[in-house]
Motif scaffolding. Structure first.
Motif, short mmCIF file in Angstrom:
data_model
loop_
_atom_site.label_atom_id
_atom_site.label_comp_id
_atom_site.label_asym_id
_atom_site.label_seq_id
_atom_site.Cartn_x
_atom_site.Cartn_y
_atom_site.Cartn_z
N GLU A 24 -46.88 -84.07 -53.44
CA GLU A 24 -47.89 -84.94 -54.02
C GLU A 24 -49.31 -84.63 -53.55
OE1 GLU A 24 -47.93 -86.95 -56.48
OE2 GLU A 24 -49.94 -87.75 -56.05
N ILE A 25 -49.47 -84.36 -52.27
CA ILE A 25 -50.82 -84.13 -51.75
C ILE A 25 -51.44 -82.88 -52.39
CG2 ILE A 25 -49.99 -82.88 -49.69
CD1 ILE A 25 -53.03 -85.16 -49.78
N GLN A 26 -50.60 -81.89 -52.64
CA GLN A 26 -51.12 -80.66 -53.26
C GLN A 26 -51.44 -80.89 -54.74
OE1 GLN A 26 -49.42 -76.82 -52.16
NE2 GLN A 26 -47.89 -77.95 -51.00
N GLN A 27 -50.64 -81.73 -55.37
CA GLN A 27 -50.93 -82.05 -56.77
C GLN A 27 -52.31 -82.72 -56.87
OE1 GLN A 27 -49.23 -81.15 -59.46
NE2 GLN A 27 -50.69 -82.17 -60.82
N GLN A 28 -52.58 -83.61 -55.91
CA GLN A 28 -53.89 -84.27 -55.89
C GLN A 28 -55.01 -83.25 -55.70
OE1 GLN A 28 -54.32 -87.55 -53.11
NE2 GLN A 28 -52.25 -88.24 -53.57
N ILE A 49 -49.48 -78.78 -46.45
CA ILE A 49 -48.44 -78.52 -47.46
C ILE A 49 -47.78 -79.83 -47.89
CG2 ILE A 49 -46.25 -77.33 -47.91
CD1 ILE A 49 -47.22 -75.15 -45.95
N THR A 50 -47.50 -80.68 -46.91
CA THR A 50 -46.94 -81.99 -47.23
C THR A 50 -47.73 -83.06 -46.47
OG1 THR A 50 -45.40 -81.76 -45.41
CG2 THR A 50 -44.57 -81.16 -47.56
N GLY A 51 -47.37 -84.30 -46.65
CA GLY A 51 -48.06 -85.37 -45.95
C GLY A 51 -49.01 -86.08 -46.90
#
Ligand code: BGC
Length: 748
Positions: free
Chosen positions: A514-518, A469-471
């Motif tokens: 950000e990681i999910q956007q990627q 979810i994050t990271g």
């Protein structure tokens, strides 16, 4: 000596009375019938109490939980035994609540029962959608039912009192607690507040399957500055009364038995020390007769606000403001007896606070039988029943908002060969129950993947997590892309973790992590058709998704039945009907943004620089308040009015014919807005004043009518009196707050 003797006699008499009353209640509950009867019973107890015992009633402490289960701190156990505490929160379970109640009843002179409170906010064991999500259903019946079921389950586990409904209007999605309320609109939030109070308290709060409701957080907590939790609030009286007060007031008018103060200050006065709010408005103006509890340690926090120099002064300010019960700071317990002795607090003030609390205890029947809620039988029977899960699934699917559906990608064909279910929320159970999930067990929630597999057992379902979810660990993205390539269509579940909204969860950015956007961009590169399923507790600035992904479902956190509810919608067994209870901004810089703004003296004009706008962003939100699509389409005919003019004692009907112009049966939530274009005070460009759910088969038309009169037209005028003003009124009806049909009439 003399008075001790009298007290001892009184005590004996009372104990035998309580004994008689307990005996009586076993066969015939001793329900207080009338107000006077109730007040007489309250006074009969109050008259027996010492000052110390009175102060005890004003104190609320928490129970705790560790690996071995629930426990009570030694010092609180002693307090219970010495009548120094009148209420406990965070304790539930038939056995545990009975154990604590016995501690009070067996050890104290007057055997006054404890009241047990808990944050039963959107379900107790069966978890319903988070409140903001549930508000997107605009379905008052379903919302009332969810609160009703929450009360049945919670009261079956010994609870008497819920710290809900949260009635804070907010226009600031940075504020994590937006998830706990009903969104930005005072009208919708008021209706929902009433539904929730009715659900929790039922028809008769004396029944053991009800909970006393607590209207929180009074007042204006939703306006915390810059969306930062616990922050200051500075606002005009007009804004306070027009926008923030209505849901609290509606919930109190619906009979809510308790109110919770908020953490914030209002115009420099911390709410928990505000006599203006707690006495002048709440009691004197609104006639509230239940009890007021602080939010957590907010009496102690007066020291940090900087309005009290020590414990005594903080307690003095709160009790004199009209705050009855101290949650967790223990300041009343420490200070009130000395304050009375020092004549800084009148004993009459203490008596009134005690009365307010005892009254609720009587109303709940606790004096008739302190153990009447702690039933092992009910606890076994009344938890997560099949019909509760059905109701949860019903309101969960009603809460889903179809934000976008290009080329009718949704609903998906149940005969699709291969579907990839991707994303950190695809096979997740833990997040689905959201914040404030009471005694909910996340491992009982249905993941999206499970819901889809159950719905279409013959479809080849592939799965990849893609990212956390994050990271910033990107290693899983590649595998997810490979999985997507093998599928005919991708369901991509992304969003916020449950902890990213709720208390103490403010954000300055509202983008997907950000990681999910990627991940989303990488999956998009495959060229596969994508359905994004959002899970989150607040509006997000998902502009990229809106521009690039054909279908987007806002599913909030839907609770125990999440996977089934979303699968119902994805495969067309349920045609989505939810509408946003809150505006989705395009950027954080637009906040606060809401549909009912004023026009300004320089309304937006693209050709004129010196009008109200931004250099770098449109004024328009990403999704307007009230937005929500369906698999079918609806057309609205012109608005017709039954009269061209009315006076303030009359009403008129505004009607519109809605036609289902698409290929699916569907439900439309038609919204009524009004606008007063010339008044003594600049009025919002639109204000929601009604809504109706209309079910339509393909090609079917129905005419619906709204009644408009004083209640819809009155406002706080220039001199702050509440009433109407003569002149033109515009009436708008439509599918959301932007796309409406209009007509006008004259108010004489
Ligand atoms: C929250 C309240 C809640 C209370 C008791 C506080 O921190 O602000 O909403 O009811 O805790 O759990």
């Amino acid at each position: 000596m003399q008075s001790d003797k009298i007290n001892a006699m009184k005590n004996k008499l009372f104990l035998s009375l309580i004994g008689a009353s307990l005996l009586l209640s076993a066969c015939q509950p001793n329900k207080p019938q009338q107000k006077n009867d109730l007040e007489a019973r309250v006074d009969s107890v109050l008259n027996l109490m010492t000052l110390e015992e009175k102060v005890g009633q004003l104190t609320l402490f928490t129970s705790d939980m560790d690996q071995t289960g629930a426990f009570i701190r030694k010092e609180y156990e002693n307090d219970i035994k010495q009548a120094k505490v009148g209420a406990i929160f965070n304790a539930y379970g038939a056995d545990y609540t009975r154990y604590l109640q016995e501690m009070a009843i067996k050890n104290t002179r007057l055997r006054i029962p404890l009241i047990f409170g808990y944050d039963v906010v959107h379900g107790h064991r069966t978890i319903f959608p988070v409140p903001l999500g549930e508000a997107a259903s605009w379905d008052l019946e379903a919302i009332e039912k969810s609160a009703r079921i929450a009360a049945i389950e919670a009261s079956a586990e010994g609870l008497h009192w819920t710290f809900a409904p949260m009635c804070d209007v907010t226009r600031d999605p940075r504020w994590g607690r937006i998830v706990e309320g009903a969104g930005e609109d005072p009208f919708l939030a008021s209706k929902i507040a009433v539904a929730r109070v009715n659900g929790f308290q039922g028809d008769d709060v004396y029944q053991t399957n009800t909970l006393a409701a607590c209207v929180k957080h009074f007042a204006a907590y939703g306006a915390s500055q810059a969306g930062r939790d616990y922050h200051a609030v500075d606002m005009s009286e007009r804004m306070l009364r027009e926008t923030y007060m209505p849901p609290y007031k509606a919930a109190i008018d619906a009979g809510a038995l308790t109110v919770m103060t908020s953490f914030n200050d209002l115009n420099g006065i911390p709410v928990t020390a505000s006599r203006y709010l707690m006495t002048e408005i709440l009691r004197d103006e609104w006639g509230f007769s239940g009890f007021v509890v602080t939010d957590y340690t907010s009496i102690m926090e007066l020291l940090y606000h900087g309005v009290a120099g020590d414990t005594l002064e903080a307690a003095e300010k709160s009790i004199n403001a009209g705050v009855d019960m101290d949650m967790q700071s223990g300041f009343y317990q420490t200070a009130l007896v000395s304050l009375v002795e020092q004549k800084r607090v009148d004993v009459a003030v203490i008596d009134q606070a005690v009365r307010n609390i005892l009254k609720v205890k009587f109303q709940l029947g606790l004096f008739d039988d302190p153990f009447r809620y702690s039933s092992n039988e009910r606890e076994k029977q009344e938890i997560m029943k099949p019909e509760f899960l059905d109701a949860a699934r019903d309101v969960a699917r009603k809460s889903i908002v179809l934000l976008k559906n290009e080329n009718q990608l949704l609903p998906l064909d149940k005969n699709t060969k291969t579907i990839a279910v991707i994303g950190p929320f695809a096979d997740n159970q833990r997040e689905l129950i959201g914040s404030w999930s009471a005694a909910g067990d996340w491992s009982k929630s249905v993941s999206l993947l499970e819901g889809i597999r159950t719905k279409v057992p013959n479809v080849n379902i592939l799965h990849a997590m893609g990212s956390e979810i994050t990271g910033d660990e990107t290693s899983m993205i590649k595998e997810a892309v490979a999985t997507a390539r093998k599928a005919d269509v991708v369901i991509l579940a992304v969003g916020e973790a449950a902890w990213m909204s709720g208390e103490a969860a403010s954000r300055t950015k509202l983008d997907l992590p950000e990681i999910q956007q990627q991940l989303v961009e990488a999956i998009h590169e495959t060229g596969k058709p994508i359905v994004v399923v959002l899970m989150n507790g607040r509006p997000l600035t998902i502009n990229w998704i809106d521009e690039n992904i054909p279908s987007v479902l806002e599913t909030w956190f839907l609770g125990t039945t999440t996977g089934h509810a979303i699968a119902d919608v994805i495969f067309g067994d349920y045609n989505p009907s939810g509408k946003l209870p809150v505006t989705f901004p395009r950027s954080v810089g637009q906040i606060p943004i809401h549909y009912d703004m004023r026009n300004t003296g320089r309304p937006f004009n693209p050709d004129s620089k010196f009008t109200s706008k931004y250099l770098d962003e449109s004024n328009d939100p990403l999704y307007v308040f009230g937005h929500g699509l369906s698999y079918t389409t609806f057309s609205y005919g012109p608005v017709t009015l039954s009269n061209q003019s009315i006076n303030e004692n009359e009403t008129l009907e505004a009607s519109v014919t809605i036609t289902n112009t698409g290929n699916y049966a569907g439900t439309e939530i038609a919204q009524l807005y009004i606008h007063d274009p010339v008044a003594s005070v600049a009025r919002p460009v639109k204000e929601l004043k009604g809504f109706k759910k209309v079910e339509l088969m393909p090609n079917e038309s129905k005419t619906i009518a709204f009644t408009i009169g004083f209640d819809e037209l009155a406002f706080y005028r220039e001199n702050m009196s509440f009433g109407v003003e003569a002149g033109q009124i515009n009436v708008m009806i439509g599918t959301n707050s932007r796309d409406t049909q209009s007509a006008s009439f004259m108010l004489e």
